[in-house]
Design a protein around this motif. Structure first.
Motif, PDB file in Angstrom:
ATOM      1  N   THR B 243       0.837  -1.175   0.000  1.00  0.00           N
ATOM      2  CA  THR B 243       0.000   0.000   0.000  1.00  0.00           C
ATOM      3  C   THR B 243       0.882   1.238   0.000  1.00  0.00           C
ATOM      4  O   THR B 243       2.096   1.148   0.157  1.00  0.00           O
ATOM      5  CB  THR B 243      -0.945  -0.033   1.218  1.00  0.00           C
ATOM      6  OG1 THR B 243      -1.932   0.969   1.079  1.00  0.00           O
ATOM      7  CG2 THR B 243      -0.180   0.172   2.496  1.00  0.00           C
ATOM      8  N   ALA B 251      -6.789   7.011  -0.847  1.00  0.00           N
ATOM      9  CA  ALA B 251      -5.851   6.260  -1.695  1.00  0.00           C
ATOM     10  C   ALA B 251      -5.307   5.048  -0.960  1.00  0.00           C
ATOM     11  O   ALA B 251      -5.229   3.950  -1.516  1.00  0.00           O
ATOM     12  CB  ALA B 251      -4.708   7.168  -2.150  1.00  0.00           C
ATOM     13  N   GLY B 255      -7.083   1.588  -1.845  1.00  0.00           N
ATOM     14  CA  GLY B 255      -6.011   0.864  -2.515  1.00  0.00           C
ATOM     15  C   GLY B 255      -5.728  -0.466  -1.816  1.00  0.00           C
ATOM     16  O   GLY B 255      -5.559  -1.506  -2.457  1.00  0.00           O
ATOM     17  N   HIS B 258      -8.549  -2.830  -2.543  1.00  0.00           N
ATOM     18  CA  HIS B 258      -8.423  -3.285  -3.932  1.00  0.00           C
ATOM     19  C   HIS B 258      -7.456  -4.475  -3.987  1.00  0.00           C
ATOM     20  O   HIS B 258      -7.792  -5.551  -4.505  1.00  0.00           O
ATOM     21  CB  HIS B 258      -7.922  -2.117  -4.797  1.00  0.00           C
ATOM     22  CG  HIS B 258      -7.702  -2.469  -6.237  1.00  0.00           C
ATOM     23  ND1 HIS B 258      -8.610  -2.192  -7.223  1.00  0.00           N
ATOM     24  CD2 HIS B 258      -6.663  -3.085  -6.865  1.00  0.00           C
ATOM     25  CE1 HIS B 258      -8.164  -2.617  -8.393  1.00  0.00           C
ATOM     26  NE2 HIS B 258      -6.970  -3.153  -8.199  1.00  0.00           N
ATOM     27  N   GLU B 259      -6.272  -4.286  -3.423  1.00  0.00           N
ATOM     28  CA  GLU B 259      -5.279  -5.368  -3.429  1.00  0.00           C
ATOM     29  C   GLU B 259      -5.775  -6.566  -2.622  1.00  0.00           C
ATOM     30  O   GLU B 259      -5.434  -7.714  -2.920  1.00  0.00           O
ATOM     31  CB  GLU B 259      -3.931  -4.872  -2.899  1.00  0.00           C
ATOM     32  CG  GLU B 259      -3.325  -3.677  -3.656  1.00  0.00           C
ATOM     33  CD  GLU B 259      -3.224  -3.888  -5.164  1.00  0.00           C
ATOM     34  OE1 GLU B 259      -3.138  -5.047  -5.600  1.00  0.00           O
ATOM     35  OE2 GLU B 259      -3.264  -2.883  -5.901  1.00  0.00           O
ATOM     36  N   GLU B 295     -13.078  -3.114  -3.523  1.00  0.00           N
ATOM     37  CA  GLU B 295     -12.777  -1.683  -3.418  1.00  0.00           C
ATOM     38  C   GLU B 295     -14.039  -0.830  -3.565  1.00  0.00           C
ATOM     39  O   GLU B 295     -14.267   0.085  -2.762  1.00  0.00           O
ATOM     40  CB  GLU B 295     -11.763  -1.289  -4.513  1.00  0.00           C
ATOM     41  CG  GLU B 295     -11.489   0.209  -4.588  1.00  0.00           C
ATOM     42  CD  GLU B 295     -10.733   0.616  -5.850  1.00  0.00           C
ATOM     43  OE1 GLU B 295     -10.428  -0.269  -6.679  1.00  0.00           O
ATOM     44  OE2 GLU B 295     -10.456   1.814  -6.006  1.00  0.00           O
TER      45      GLU B 295
END
Lengths: 499, 499
Positions: B243, B251, B255, B258-259, B295
């Protein structure tokens, strides 16, 4: 062209070994716990492929085709690679696999035996380890003694007879000193060694001094935590040490500086050996000479603590409250016979090693049966250190080495101690080095070590390196003199010369 | 026996790739900076050996010898491996090496061009990339369009014509929505998005929720920092995300989640594919469907913030002072046309991707010259988002992909968006999943995803997986409906149905 191709092949082997090394480092310091099973398979694949590539007929062809290169660097690479290749191909794959399985079983049996304080469960595995060691020695070949073949893997060119001679000399001249020191009583108040020292502050201080005093910098190095401290590296630009934090804070500090000695050796190996088998220390003994020099000869010296006590006071004011450099110096040099090798001080440490060497020899020769080993261990413990282990976990089962098949490894610890003093003595003949050491400014010493020890990698044998760097073969004399000088002073004993 | 031997060979290749992956992860997150040069050589060796082992005649022999295994798992392994083998052996080594060199040069030229805002320096490299892409397509083979061969590497079985059809549909039905949303003005006060949020607290909160909400646990996963966030894994028991922390704190949070979507996909791949080429996601698009679901569909939902606002308040009270869940929900779903793809919201994101897809096609077909690309880029930017990049660094030079030869990659981002909604819609037909999602309890959804998506690894094509999991082929319908429902609500627009 063949030399280029040979270098390419050696580069691939080196890269595979680096990858296996990184996977192991990651396992000890970063990896999520569930990943252990697959990680074991991955490391085995990388090591297997490295061995396969290195011992392939193509490597043999290349070693034949290159002949004797005119270039000195190439010639050294070919010479050492041929030696490694001969050794690696003398062990049949079936034997290597059998030994790997046996080691794996012995390792688990040893952990179990230690946890349950039951030597009997480990005994059959140790017998198997000794049998494999004898067969390994036969496969590798030797002239005088099977131990020579085993020792040679860790200390190229060294022989059991030479170790025995040096160790006997060392024992006879330092056992009386140990008796006098232990009779003298405490040299200071040792309470400082267990004053509260926050874990993060221990690591930060140890790492900061590793950089400031010994040159280990984050541009090419890093520090992590692990259960057992170690040094590893994946190139001279990527050297890594680990440390462990305990309530007894010297373990973290001196452990870090010990690993820093190993790390700076790997860092100092010349770039010309990059990605070849020569990009490593000359032997375990020479490696240990560097770690023990940093840990003991430098970091356990008066000038070191005169210089760095203020820095320690900055990060750990509770530790240093009311403390002067002399008291700290005496405290970190406490001599106290103990059961556990890795916790031993400079005076008693080598007796732990001699004991193991003598027992290994007797086991290998058959004069000592495995069943009688605990008793033999305890008898020697009493003879050398005046202690009797309360159980085998604190006695014969304390070290991992024998369960890992590492027979012939222990002597390198003491050879390293001896060499550390012999090297420092030689280095101090340079006035700039000597005056630096007196002020705990180690830049000139480090430059001397790079020039006379580090840069050569494995291109010199330990004996060649010792002769060139110090002007004579390895001897117990400098170490015996060092111990007497240092500890007669600390314990207020009248100098007796060297008994 | 052949099947065992094939599995052994695939295991070795998998282990080499894992080692290369670990070396790359280490380089981005842990490695001392000076180590970069040698690390590059090491990774190249591992990737080269993996390719060599995989494409060797011995692998071909094994693939021939195993025939059609009766066991379903073995049969899938052989089928996918044959496909990979055919593809890998269609590219001659000389071409692969030429492409690698050209990519390396293009990458440096791109960085330089971006830093100096000079498209002209990058243009010849992009022409070379397009030439290599055309030759690559010819070598790999295709029926209708060279783009198909390239796309197939990232999205097996997908064709340019199908992408064009779906994208045209998506564009025509969401561009009017975007116009209406941007005309509506602010939906809330967005100041919360840049309130002070300490770096460590951002990471801690993101990681804690990754575990609590999405099941990413330290037993098999870890989180680190890197310049560009990514997910990687070395087995299903060792998945890692990175990250990045910014002043604009969404962010880091979104983020990370998302990962986490990528990571949980790899975690969910069934153990039966372990150390085979099938132990990975079905395609980049299917992978992206998981990351975008976590996300956006989950973490940018009302129930999510109703549930986790208190947890956020615990670690970042300055961020949440006076904040309610509805305001936070609206803030993190701000729609605002912008120049940079990776910062785009859900409504504008796909226009960034469509733009690149259309330009890639035109470049590959020759209808657009590289020299005219910046102008074409800016024209499309104005058409879709009403913005004109002030310079090429914020326009045509913003993404790394083309400099890395990744032609045919961009569509997978939007395919993933479309599939994310189609999958979630299908999953919610299960009442337990639906009610869980409404309460931001994702256990039932995760179980559904493992059963219908994750477990298959690469044993199903994206089309097969989509049909089986959702009952129909990929379509823009669910995504269009989702965007209308969500953003007409947030921006207080009258529902227009789907234009």
């Amino acid at each position: 062209m063949s030399m280029d191709e040979l270098r390419r092949r050696l580069g691939q082997v080196s890269d595979l070994n680096a990858a296996a090394g990184l996977m192991s480092w990651d396992q000890e310091t970063q990896m999520p716990p569930q990943a252990a099973r697959v990680r074991g398979l991955q490391i085995a694949t990388l090591e297997g492929l490295a061995h396969e590539l290195f011992t392939s007929p193509h490597t043999a062809d290349l070693l034949g085709a290159v002949g004797l290169p005119g270039d000195a660097t190439d010639a050294a690479i070919v010479r050492v690679t041929r030696r490694d290749f001969d050794r690696a191909t003398r062990l049949p794959t079936a034997f290597v696999e059998e030994a790997a399985r046996a080691r794996n079983e012995a390792h688990h049996a040893w952990m179990d035996a230690r946890d349950h304080n039951s030597f009997a469960t480990f005994a059959p595995h140790l017998e198997r380890m000794m049998d494999l060691a004898r067969r390994r020695a036969d496969l590798l070949g030797y002239e005088d003694h099977p131990y020579d073949a085993l020792l040679d893997e860790y200390e190229p060119g060294m022989q059991a007879a030479q170790v025995r001679e040096v160790f006997t000399d060392l024992r006879d001249r330092t056992l009386p000193l140990l008796r006098r020191v232990t009779a003298a009583g405490d040299a200071t108040d040792y309470g400082v060694l267990t004053r509260p020292f926050p874990a993060q502050a221990q690591k930060t201080f140890a790492w900061r001094i590793a950089g400031e005093a010994f040159g280990l910098r984050p541009e090419f190095a890093r520090q992590d935590e692990s259960a057992h401290p170690f040094q590893t590296n994946f190139s001279r630009d990527d050297v890594r040490i680990t440390t462990r934090v305990e309530g007894y804070w010297p373990a973290c500090l001196f452990g870090t500086w010990h690993e820093t000695g190993h790390a700076m050796y790997e860092r100092g190996v010349a770039p010309r050996w990059e990605r070849t088998p020569l990009a490593a220390g000359a032997s375990l003994g020479v490696h240990e000479s560097q770690s023990r020099m940093f840990e003991n000869l430098l970091a356990r010296s008066r000038p070191f603590w005169r210089r760095y006590l203020p820095a320690l006071a900055e990060v750990a004011p509770e530790v240093t409250a009311g403390l002067d450099a002399e008291t700290l110096y005496r405290a970190v040099n406490r001599v106290q016979p103990s059961l556990i090798r890795v916790e031993a001080d400079e005076v008693t440490y080598n007796f732990h090693v001699m004991l193991r060497f003598e027992l290994e020899l007797a086991l290998l020769e058959g004069g000592l049966r495995v069943a009688d080993l605990p008793e033999a261990w305890n008898a020697k413990m009493r003879e050398y250190l005046g202690l009797t282990p309360p159980d085998d976990a604190q006695g014969v089962l304390q070290d991992i080495h024998w369960s890992a098949g590492l027979i012939g490894y222990f002597p390198t610890y003491t050879l390293g101690n001896l060499l550390s003093v012999q090297l420092l003595e030689a280095a101090r003949r340079d006035p700039e080095v000597a005056s630096g050491v007196e002020r705990a400014e180690y830049g000139p010493l480090l430059a001397w070590l790079v020039e006379h020890v580090h840069q050569y990698g494995r291109s010199l044998t330990p004996a060649e390196l010792t002769e060139r760097a110090t002007g004579r073969p390895l001897s117990a004399d400098p170490y015996v003199a060092y111990l007497h000088g240092k500890y007669e002073d600390i314990y207020g004993l009248k100098a007796e010369g060297q008994e």
